[in-house]
Design a protein around this motif. Structure first.
Motif, PDB file in Angstrom:
ATOM      1  N   LEU A   5      41.008  53.961   9.871  1.00  0.00           N
ATOM      2  CA  LEU A   5      42.405  53.538   9.853  1.00  0.00           C
ATOM      3  C   LEU A   5      42.504  52.061  10.179  1.00  0.00           C
ATOM      4  O   LEU A   5      41.543  51.451  10.642  1.00  0.00           O
ATOM      5  CB  LEU A   5      43.230  54.335  10.877  1.00  0.00           C
ATOM      6  N   THR A   6      43.690  51.504   9.972  1.00  0.00           N
ATOM      7  CA  THR A   6      43.947  50.147  10.426  1.00  0.00           C
ATOM      8  C   THR A   6      44.017  50.152  11.950  1.00  0.00           C
ATOM      9  O   THR A   6      44.194  51.206  12.579  1.00  0.00           O
ATOM     10  CB  THR A   6      45.255  49.599   9.863  1.00  0.00           C
ATOM     11  N   ARG A   7      43.903  48.974  12.543  1.00  0.00           N
ATOM     12  CA  ARG A   7      43.859  48.877  13.998  1.00  0.00           C
ATOM     13  C   ARG A   7      45.084  49.508  14.653  1.00  0.00           C
ATOM     14  O   ARG A   7      44.964  50.285  15.601  1.00  0.00           O
ATOM     15  CB  ARG A   7      43.746  47.410  14.407  1.00  0.00           C
ATOM     16  N   GLY A   8      46.271  49.182  14.149  1.00  0.00           N
ATOM     17  CA  GLY A   8      47.484  49.722  14.746  1.00  0.00           C
ATOM     18  C   GLY A   8      47.554  51.232  14.661  1.00  0.00           C
ATOM     19  O   GLY A   8      47.890  51.910  15.636  1.00  0.00           O
ATOM     20  N   GLU A   9      47.247  51.780  13.478  1.00  0.00           N
ATOM     21  CA  GLU A   9      47.259  53.230  13.303  1.00  0.00           C
ATOM     22  C   GLU A   9      46.210  53.893  14.179  1.00  0.00           C
ATOM     23  O   GLU A   9      46.449  54.957  14.765  1.00  0.00           O
ATOM     24  CB  GLU A   9      47.007  53.575  11.840  1.00  0.00           C
ATOM     25  N   LEU A  10      45.050  53.272  14.273  1.00  0.00           N
ATOM     26  CA  LEU A  10      43.954  53.843  15.038  1.00  0.00           C
ATOM     27  C   LEU A  10      44.331  54.037  16.501  1.00  0.00           C
ATOM     28  O   LEU A  10      44.185  55.137  17.053  1.00  0.00           O
ATOM     29  CB  LEU A  10      42.723  52.928  14.937  1.00  0.00           C
ATOM     30  N   PHE A  11      44.840  52.993  17.127  1.00  0.00           N
ATOM     31  CA  PHE A  11      45.159  53.099  18.546  1.00  0.00           C
ATOM     32  C   PHE A  11      46.379  53.984  18.790  1.00  0.00           C
ATOM     33  O   PHE A  11      46.473  54.655  19.827  1.00  0.00           O
ATOM     34  CB  PHE A  11      45.350  51.716  19.157  1.00  0.00           C
ATOM     35  N   ALA A  12      47.303  54.019  17.850  1.00  0.00           N
ATOM     36  CA  ALA A  12      48.448  54.929  17.986  1.00  0.00           C
ATOM     37  C   ALA A  12      47.981  56.378  17.953  1.00  0.00           C
ATOM     38  O   ALA A  12      48.414  57.207  18.770  1.00  0.00           O
ATOM     39  CB  ALA A  12      49.462  54.670  16.875  1.00  0.00           C
ATOM     40  N   ARG A  13      47.078  56.703  17.036  1.00  0.00           N
ATOM     41  CA  ARG A  13      46.564  58.067  16.932  1.00  0.00           C
ATOM     42  C   ARG A  13      45.681  58.411  18.136  1.00  0.00           C
ATOM     43  O   ARG A  13      45.699  59.535  18.635  1.00  0.00           O
ATOM     44  CB  ARG A  13      45.780  58.247  15.635  1.00  0.00           C
ATOM     45  N   ALA A  14      44.883  57.435  18.587  1.00  0.00           N
ATOM     46  CA  ALA A  14      44.025  57.691  19.742  1.00  0.00           C
ATOM     47  C   ALA A  14      44.865  57.994  20.982  1.00  0.00           C
ATOM     48  O   ALA A  14      44.521  58.867  21.787  1.00  0.00           O
ATOM     49  CB  ALA A  14      43.117  56.494  19.995  1.00  0.00           C
ATOM     50  N   ALA A  15      45.974  57.291  21.134  1.00  0.00           N
ATOM     51  CA  ALA A  15      46.868  57.551  22.259  1.00  0.00           C
ATOM     52  C   ALA A  15      47.492  58.936  22.167  1.00  0.00           C
ATOM     53  O   ALA A  15      47.868  59.524  23.192  1.00  0.00           O
ATOM     54  CB  ALA A  15      47.963  56.487  22.313  1.00  0.00           C
ATOM     55  N   ASP A  16      47.590  59.475  20.958  1.00  0.00           N
ATOM     56  CA  ASP A  16      48.115  60.825  20.752  1.00  0.00           C
ATOM     57  C   ASP A  16      47.019  61.887  20.813  1.00  0.00           C
ATOM     58  O   ASP A  16      47.250  63.040  20.442  1.00  0.00           O
ATOM     59  CB  ASP A  16      48.812  60.921  19.388  1.00  0.00           C
ATOM     60  N   HIS A  17      45.821  61.493  21.237  1.00  0.00           N
ATOM     61  CA  HIS A  17      44.683  62.415  21.381  1.00  0.00           C
ATOM     62  C   HIS A  17      44.191  62.962  20.047  1.00  0.00           C
ATOM     63  O   HIS A  17      43.583  64.024  20.002  1.00  0.00           O
ATOM     64  CB  HIS A  17      45.029  63.581  22.327  1.00  0.00           C
ATOM     65  N   VAL A  18      44.469  62.237  18.966  1.00  0.00           N
ATOM     66  CA  VAL A  18      43.960  62.657  17.662  1.00  0.00           C
ATOM     67  C   VAL A  18      42.461  62.380  17.566  1.00  0.00           C
ATOM     68  O   VAL A  18      41.747  63.057  16.840  1.00  0.00           O
ATOM     69  CB  VAL A  18      44.728  61.938  16.533  1.00  0.00           C
ATOM     70  N   PHE A  19      41.991  61.365  18.304  1.00  0.00           N
ATOM     71  CA  PHE A  19      40.572  61.031  18.333  1.00  0.00           C
ATOM     72  C   PHE A  19      40.041  61.102  19.757  1.00  0.00           C
ATOM     73  O   PHE A  19      40.772  60.874  20.718  1.00  0.00           O
ATOM     74  CB  PHE A  19      40.330  59.618  17.785  1.00  0.00           C
ATOM     75  N   ASP A  20      38.767  61.412  19.870  1.00  0.00           N
ATOM     76  CA  ASP A  20      38.096  61.363  21.171  1.00  0.00           C
ATOM     77  C   ASP A  20      37.583  59.962  21.451  1.00  0.00           C
ATOM     78  O   ASP A  20      37.479  59.549  22.608  1.00  0.00           O
ATOM     79  CB  ASP A  20      36.926  62.349  21.203  1.00  0.00           C
ATOM     80  N   ILE A  21      37.233  59.243  20.389  1.00  0.00           N
ATOM     81  CA  ILE A  21      36.707  57.882  20.509  1.00  0.00           C
ATOM     82  C   ILE A  21      37.378  57.000  19.464  1.00  0.00           C
ATOM     83  O   ILE A  21      37.548  57.412  18.313  1.00  0.00           O
ATOM     84  CB  ILE A  21      35.178  57.858  20.308  1.00  0.00           C
ATOM     85  N   ALA A  22      37.758  55.797  19.876  1.00  0.00           N
ATOM     86  CA  ALA A  22      38.270  54.789  18.948  1.00  0.00           C
ATOM     87  C   ALA A  22      37.353  53.580  19.030  1.00  0.00           C
ATOM     88  O   ALA A  22      37.095  53.065  20.123  1.00  0.00           O
ATOM     89  CB  ALA A  22      39.699  54.396  19.305  1.00  0.00           C
TER      90      ALA A  22
END
Length: 303
Positions: A134-151
């Motif tokens: 993902l793009t940087r903004g999308e990545l960190f938004a999703r990571a904050a939503d627990h969509v990823f374990d690691i960003a």
């Protein structure tokens, strides 16, 4: 209208996934195709949630549908709920039998992660790995939503609720074909796509230099590097994306004030990572396993 006390019963995993599929695609039919169910099944799931919530979640817009204000609010909660449930499903397993959901920006997914994931998979075959780009903004938004374990990207934004578990040195360098120009500020600058952190850094650098060279958007770092090799211009790029071409003499680094820029890679996790996530981070930081590609855990600032 107020939500029904039956909301917990109505908000099943399947219905929440269905809602999010409709929200992301803007279409009942597209959501049905993605979930491999029928459109009536999708419509029924949305209706059940709307009845339980006592509000409308979607409205018509042309040939598609868009979320109502209530739907927009609900989507934020649903993404977090599904992310936490998926995280919980991985957390209950031992480290060697868990899973690690990795999110990364494009350059990291192409030039940093493949070898690291390969060595980890060989050492821990029982752990399920997945990678989303993902793009940087999308990545960190999703990571904050627990969509990823690691960003894996640059420094996380403040207030993201993430922890930098490990870092590795990285630089952005300006590269182009040898002998292209005497002054790199007079030739076209090749940009990555909108939403890219590298693009934003490039535009910020040009603004500080009060320079206005022609700009050409290529999309990905790989495309920008390929275009630079063909002599279309110069590009500010992660050094790892151009290292082989620099070593082969196909590209050279051009000097402009402010470059190269230090932009360390950050491996970010939640405040309480799963055991499999901790195992993956430990692997990344083990030189015996990954050699010179190893990250380090010194200094762990919160994002």
């Amino acid at each position: 209208m107020f939500a029904s006390p039956d909301l917990p019963a109505a908000a099943t995993w399947g219905r929440l996934r269905t809602f999010l599929a409709v929200y992301d695609t803007g279409s009942v039919r597209a959501a049905a195709q993605a979930l491999q169910v029928t459109p009536p099944a999708v419509s029924a799931a949305i209706t059940a949630l709307e009845i339980a919530l006592g509000t409308t979640l979607f409205g018509k817009s042309g040939r598609g549908i868009v979320a109502t204000d209530s739907g927009e609010i609900f989507a934020g909660y649903v993404r977090k709920l599904l992310g936490l449930l998926a995280e919980a499903a991985g957390a209950v397993h031992d480290a060697d039998r868990g899973r690690v959901r990795i999110g990364a920006v494009a350059t990291a997914s192409e030039y940093v992660l493949p070898a690291l994931m390969a060595t980890f998979a060989r050492a821990h075959p029982g752990v399920e790995l997945s990678l989303s780009v993902l793009t940087r903004g999308e990545l960190f938004a999703r990571a904050a939503d627990h969509v990823f374990d690691i960003a894996l990207a640059g420094r996380p934004p403040r207030g993201a609720g993430l922890v930098t578990a490990a870092r590795r040195a990285n630089r952005l360098v300006l590269v182009g074909r040898p002998g292209l120009v005497e002054d790199p500020l007079t030739t076209p600058w090749l940009l990555t796509g909108i939403g890219s952190g590298t693009r934003d850094t490039t535009l910020s650098l040009l603004s500080r230099l009060q320079a206005a060279p022609p700009l050409l958007t290529l999309g990905t770092s790989g495309a920008a590097v390929a275009a630079a090799r063909e002599g279309l211009g110069v590009t500010l790029v992660h050094e790892e994306a151009a290292r082989e071409h620099l070593a082969a003499g196909e590209l050279v680094a051009y000097d402009v004030p402010g470059t190269p820029l230090d932009r360390p890679w950050h491996v970010c996790t939640s405040q309480e990572p799963t055991s499999a996530t901790r195992l993956f981070v430990a692997h990344l930081c083990d030189p015996e396993q990954v050699g010179g590609a190893a990250f380090h855990t010194r200094s762990r600032p919160k994002g």
